[in-house]
Scaffold this motif. Sequence first.
Motif, PDB file in Angstrom:
ATOM      1  N   UNK A   1       0.828  -1.211   0.000  1.00 52.69           N
ATOM      2  CA  UNK A   1       0.000   0.000   0.000  1.00 52.69           C
ATOM      3  C   UNK A   1       0.866   1.266   0.000  1.00 52.69           C
ATOM      4  N   UNK A   2       1.974   1.203   0.699  1.00 54.40           N
ATOM      5  CA  UNK A   2       2.913   2.329   0.740  1.00 54.40           C
ATOM      6  C   UNK A   2       3.339   2.695  -0.685  1.00 54.40           C
ATOM      7  N   UNK A   3       3.720   1.696  -1.448  1.00 56.59           N
ATOM      8  CA  UNK A   3       4.137   1.927  -2.838  1.00 56.59           C
ATOM      9  C   UNK A   3       2.954   2.401  -3.687  1.00 56.59           C
ATOM     10  N   UNK A   4       1.775   1.802  -3.494  1.00 49.65           N
ATOM     11  CA  UNK A   4       0.586   2.193  -4.258  1.00 49.65           C
ATOM     12  C   UNK A   4       0.194   3.641  -3.973  1.00 49.65           C
ATOM     13  N   UNK A   5       0.491   4.118  -2.769  1.00 53.52           N
ATOM     14  CA  UNK A   5       0.184   5.499  -2.394  1.00 53.52           C
ATOM     15  C   UNK A   5       1.244   6.478  -2.904  1.00 53.52           C
ATOM     16  N   UNK A   6       2.262   5.958  -3.588  1.00 50.69           N
ATOM     17  CA  UNK A   6       3.302   6.814  -4.144  1.00 50.69           C
ATOM     18  C   UNK A   6       4.369   7.228  -3.160  1.00 50.69           C
ATOM     19  N   UNK A   7       4.438   6.529  -2.035  1.00 48.88           N
ATOM     20  CA  UNK A   7       5.463   6.845  -1.036  1.00 48.88           C
ATOM     21  C   UNK A   7       6.782   6.171  -1.429  1.00 48.88           C
ATOM     22  N   UNK A   8       7.908   6.848  -1.243  1.00 45.60           N
ATOM     23  CA  UNK A   8       9.203   6.238  -1.575  1.00 45.60           C
ATOM     24  C   UNK A   8       9.486   5.041  -0.664  1.00 45.60           C
ATOM     25  N   UNK A   9       9.824   3.915  -1.266  1.00 46.63           N
ATOM     26  CA  UNK A   9      10.126   2.720  -0.471  1.00 46.63           C
ATOM     27  C   UNK A   9      11.329   2.930   0.442  1.00 46.63           C
ATOM     28  N   UNK A  10      12.196   3.869   0.084  1.00 44.89           N
ATOM     29  CA  UNK A  10      13.353   4.165   0.948  1.00 44.89           C
ATOM     30  C   UNK A  10      12.918   4.742   2.296  1.00 44.89           C
ATOM     31  N   UNK A  11      11.684   5.253   2.381  1.00 46.20           N
ATOM     32  CA  UNK A  11      11.190   5.828   3.627  1.00 46.20           C
ATOM     33  C   UNK A  11      10.284   4.868   4.400  1.00 46.20           C
ATOM     34  N   UNK A  12      10.005   3.712   3.827  1.00 48.62           N
ATOM     35  CA  UNK A  12       9.136   2.743   4.491  1.00 48.62           C
ATOM     36  C   UNK A  12       9.913   2.017   5.579  1.00 48.62           C
ATOM     37  N   UNK A  13       9.292   1.856   6.725  1.00 51.06           N
ATOM     38  CA  UNK A  13       9.918   1.167   7.848  1.00 51.06           C
ATOM     39  C   UNK A  13       9.009   0.021   8.277  1.00 51.06           C
ATOM     40  N   UNK A  14       9.476  -1.227   8.212  1.00 50.57           N
ATOM     41  CA  UNK A  14       8.636  -2.353   8.648  1.00 50.57           C
ATOM     42  C   UNK A  14       8.435  -2.331  10.162  1.00 50.57           C
ATOM     43  N   UNK A  15       7.315  -2.906  10.594  1.00 52.46           N
ATOM     44  CA  UNK A  15       7.113  -3.023  12.043  1.00 52.46           C
ATOM     45  C   UNK A  15       8.080  -4.089  12.559  1.00 52.46           C
ATOM     46  N   UNK A  16       8.651  -3.860  13.739  1.00 54.08           N
ATOM     47  CA  UNK A  16       9.590  -4.823  14.305  1.00 54.08           C
ATOM     48  C   UNK A  16       8.852  -5.988  14.944  1.00 54.08           C
ATOM     49  N   UNK A  17       9.571  -7.056  15.165  1.00 47.69           N
ATOM     50  CA  UNK A  17       9.017  -8.188  15.916  1.00 47.69           C
ATOM     51  C   UNK A  17       8.717  -7.725  17.325  1.00 47.69           C
TER      52      UNK A  17
END
Length: 171
Positions: free
Chosen positions: A154-170
């Motif tokens: 969804x982040x990518x579909x919303x046009x957000x740069x993947x370099x700024x995406x942060x996965x949730x931690x365990x």
Amino acid sequence: MTPEQPTLEQQIALCDAQRQRTWLSHFDNHDAWALGNTLYQAAREAGYPMAIDITVNRVCLFSALLPGASGENIDWVRRKRNLVELLGISSWEAGLMLEQRQTTLEARYGVSCRDFAPYGGSYPLQLTGCGIIGTVTVSGAPQRDDHNLVVRTLWAAAGQPLSQWQPVPAR
């Protein structure tokens, strides 16, 4: 030395920040097909036996099962989707909030865990100017991976740069 585990408050704040950046400007049946296929390919590449569901206004616009997925995954999709429809936040964030408040779905909302699941993998589908119009839900990987797969897509579909995406931690 391992990095310090984020607090529940920090994890919830990350979920909120992700939700603020995953609004879509447009969404129709063609977009559902493209988003669903992107999820399908990512799950296939990761080797997940996954069920995928995209529902808008309680109408399923995309549904797929990867090899190895079963009816059990479909039921998990239903339960996670129900929770997102109830609360308007991701099923992962709902689980974090319940943990933070040291309560259960039954005690807090009066709903059965047979029909609602606070585990990662379902996310509100948010349309600018409309609000939440549906859900994107997967089941078949560990819950954190389910959540991160949906949010990253969804982040990518919303046009957000993947370099700024942060996965949730365990947790």
